[in-house]
Design an enzyme around this catalytic site. Sequence first.
Site, PDB file in Angstrom:
ATOM      1  N   ILE A 115      -7.121  -5.224   5.673  1.00 30.10           N
ATOM      2  CA  ILE A 115      -6.551  -3.946   5.238  1.00 30.10           C
ATOM      3  C   ILE A 115      -7.238  -2.855   6.046  1.00 30.10           C
ATOM      4  O   ILE A 115      -8.460  -2.867   6.199  1.00 30.10           O
ATOM      5  CB  ILE A 115      -6.783  -3.674   3.739  1.00 30.10           C
ATOM      6  CG1 ILE A 115      -6.362  -4.885   2.897  1.00 30.10           C
ATOM      7  CG2 ILE A 115      -6.008  -2.431   3.304  1.00 30.10           C
ATOM      8  CD1 ILE A 115      -6.548  -4.667   1.392  1.00 30.10           C
ATOM      9  N   TYR A 116      -6.438  -1.960   6.560  1.00 27.53           N
ATOM     10  CA  TYR A 116      -6.951  -0.897   7.418  1.00 27.53           C
ATOM     11  C   TYR A 116      -6.781   0.410   6.658  1.00 27.53           C
ATOM     12  O   TYR A 116      -5.676   0.957   6.577  1.00 27.53           O
ATOM     13  CB  TYR A 116      -6.133  -0.897   8.697  1.00 27.53           C
ATOM     14  CG  TYR A 116      -6.736  -0.159   9.875  1.00 27.53           C
ATOM     15  CD1 TYR A 116      -7.633  -0.808  10.724  1.00 27.53           C
ATOM     16  CD2 TYR A 116      -6.388   1.151  10.168  1.00 27.53           C
ATOM     17  CE1 TYR A 116      -8.166  -0.156  11.825  1.00 27.53           C
ATOM     18  CE2 TYR A 116      -6.920   1.808  11.266  1.00 27.53           C
ATOM     19  CZ  TYR A 116      -7.804   1.153  12.095  1.00 27.53           C
ATOM     20  OH  TYR A 116      -8.325   1.792  13.195  1.00 27.53           O
TER      21      TYR A 116
END
Lengths: 542, 542
Positions: B461-462
Amino acid sequence: MTTTTRQDAVKKPPKTMVDDLADIVGRERVLVSKPDRLAYQVDCWPRGIIRTRGRDLDHHCPAAIVQPANESEVTGLVRWARKTGTPLVPFGAGSGVCGGVLADETKVVVDVKRMDRIVETRADDMTVRVQAGAIGMPFEEELQRRGFTLGHFPSSIYCSSIGGWVAARGAGQFSSLYGKIEDMVASLRVVTGTGEVLDTAADPLADRPRQMASQAGPDLTQLFVGSEGTLGVLTEATFNMARKPNHRFYRGFKFPDVETALDAIRDMMQAGLRPAVVRLYDALDTLLHKSSDAEKGSSDVPPGLLRNLRKLAFDKVPDAVTSKVREQVRKATHAVVGRVLGNPLALNSLTNVLPKECLLVVGFEGSSPLVEDEAQYAFDLLGRYGLDLGPGPGLHWLENRYNVSYKQSPMYDAGAFVDTMEVSTSWSKVLELYHTVREALAPHVLVMAHFSHVYPYGSSIYFTFSGFGADMDETLERYDATWKAGLDAVASVGASVAHHHGVGESKAPWSHHDHRGGRQAFDALKAAFDPDGIMNPGKVYL
Amino acid sequence: MTTTTRQDAVKKPPKTMVDDLADIVGRERVLVSKPDRLAYQVDCWPRGIIRTRGRDLDHHCPAAIVQPANESEVTGLVRWARKTGTPLVPFGAGSGVCGGVLADETKVVVDVKRMDRIVETRADDMTVRVQAGAIGMPFEEELQRRGFTLGHFPSSIYCSSIGGWVAARGAGQFSSLYGKIEDMVASLRVVTGTGEVLDTAADPLADRPRQMASQAGPDLTQLFVGSEGTLGVLTEATFNMARKPNHRFYRGFKFPDVETALDAIRDMMQAGLRPAVVRLYDALDTLLHKSSDAEKGSSDVPPGLLRNLRKLAFDKVPDAVTSKVREQVRKATHAVVGRVLGNPLALNSLTNVLPKECLLVVGFEGSSPLVEDEAQYAFDLLGRYGLDLGPGPGLHWLENRYNVSYKQSPMYDAGAFVDTMEVSTSWSKVLELYHTVREALAPHVLVMAHFSHVYPYGSSIYFTFSGFGADMDETLERYDATWKAGLDAVASVGASVAHHHGVGESKAPWSHHDHRGGRQAFDALKAAFDPDGIMNPGKVYL
């Protein structure tokens, strides 16, 4: 025939040791009887088999064998080992072929086979956490019942443990699609030589993917893969799984020579195709294949010498025959084998005048219907280099793929041996490696080869060889000379001395060729994880 | 506004040091001027940018910068460093975002950018050997001219070095197909902290495949991947390449919410499909996307706050405007940003009432025509979960994919900051990770996220976030509190604190969460490869 029978030299371990071990695992889980210790003194390293067949029985007898039931008992054992300075030898199923689990009377074997539980499968994550002592096939079958596959199918799958797969950096027959075991392992639990439990996952409950296994800093999981018990006792592994395949396409191809066949395979792999199985047999191996039932009728090769050779080397004497008949067979075999293998150089040179044709078995599998298009595209590509033989050879291989690990060659009884050497290199050096090793082995043994693990960037070569000595000592001498010649040749080419059998004792003197700073790194890891040098000493690096 | 200007405190290094270094690399390659040392005191870690914008300029000034031309000069530098006890900081292109190359006045920066040669490409082996200082895009373009691709396309590709990719365990935008950099690296050459050259290949001329990189014993190559200069100076890497793709298929999909979208992606990856690009934007990120040019006209989202927010956070002030105008813009921005970001908790809670729709960009590419079937099969699968938007969104992303690394947000001038945090976990915990981190960050910053590196087993997840402080000190305080809250939350979930930005200084206090025995292993490696502690101290593990 010189045999050394020293069974009486197998001394009992001191009572204090037995009492200490019994306190940790329970008295019935400490094995010290002579038969038990003799049974645990060998794995499937042919050198040990030669000695056993020669009745040289007590060369690697452990002081005792313990069978811990859980990680906490393993921890207790390692702490005891540190306190008493007793070396431990972690032991799975004993199917290794490099002597990685060999002990001696100063050492205690830690057999982890009782720790064989699947701890958890997570369908959402396609991961499975399993104890190190689980045996391959029951484990795989359980995964398949749940709709998955590990994709790891070594020929030893019925008689090898998952801990052994990881410890020896194994590859299965479907490695071109699913990868080697190091590509499947997400995290490991290890009782290190310090007696501490180390879990390489961020969270032991979070079965972390291989690709995400090592974000922060160096990759710790991959330090223990291939370490063969020298840094600790592996207790659990978490693997990535794949969906169970329901589409399979197999095919055989015939190529005019090994060079053309390797070009075809390289082209297929570099086009991004992902066959599950790729097995190319060199000219001699192909001839021996042809003399088998597989292609009976379709073969135009003369029977005779080659067919007999195959039978001698690889066929099992039927169990039903009486011991008297077996002894007659043994003697006859000894005489024939001695005549046939007595001059390997001449025998090997025979291949120069034999047909150069090579057989390729190739197979695709997967859980999506796309695999059929991929297989057809690959078969068309291969068909531009060679002759499509249809599905027969592929399906025949598929049915018989685990047989080899259960055939104990009668040649051992005849003072001869059969062994295999799996090495690897990049494509531009594969032929050089093939010819250099063949030439190096030719004076010592009859040699053939197949190429069974291929990548877009290179290939492994799996040499199979048979040698002979008049008695055990001469056989051992020939055996050692063969391996020294072979691995020196591999090192001279700059190839890797091990592809998937591990290092153990047999290759330890050559492992520094694989990583020039390997010894330095290994010493550093030993200092950190095994400060007292109690974990499987003498293995991996010498 | 509190600013600390201490430029005069930047002391000159001792003459003996300069003379010593000049003897090794030549006088013109030893940089000691104030501008040079100020230029080398930052990478792209936002914390450093905040300080620089606040005129707090000399916090990480190195004593000197050296620019070696070859491995032998690097060896000379390391030997000198050991002799004098001077810490070295290896430096590539300075595009890291975690402070991995930060120095101070006791340290010498070793800039390897002059070592930028492609040493050799081997078409047969599909491998390339390249020096560590090569910059990403020129390197990739040269490979493409030769018919190949590395397949590694970080958004920083124009301003990052291949040494940095390996050192920080990078991932490119096409990682779902080609893998992360650790999956491409076949072997490495490193001048370790002992001053010795270590080549992890069996034979430096044999570019060994990743899959065959570590047959004997533990995997040495993967020890240096992710080590961020703490074990030595990386001088060369050998990578596996792929054939240059000539088939590309892109598509956008709209899903009702992030949960449905993640189910669709997981299904696609677990079916064995191999998209090159998978980028799922969460609800807020999707809205901001919609307010951009990409979908102008096709969007039914009200403009206003969100559109302005996007402009403030991510758009560049045109270069053409005069400095007077810029200053006016800066002041106005400061006021608006302060008002908007002053209460992030309220701002984040706005997303609760906004549409939950998510945009997915997905792309397939390859060198065989099979890729079209694969893409269509995947698009059909995704279409069962969401709405097919056609190729538009995918192609728009493809055209603009490197822009982000070149947009320096005007928010920095306004005492605010923008940063990103890339973490990862298995599928079963992805939503827990997403919500836990969002909640932890919400009191500190405006937060949005996308999911841009996915696997059959899990996802990264960014998170992108923007925060604000009235002056530099308050901004730094907010910045540090944000990161502490975020990474504590990641650790509490048992996820990994780093996916592809590395560790540097910023994440070093959390890296032990990724491997519970990591510190122990790291200390062991430091003792072996950097016995004097001169290699980039204070990074990776704290």
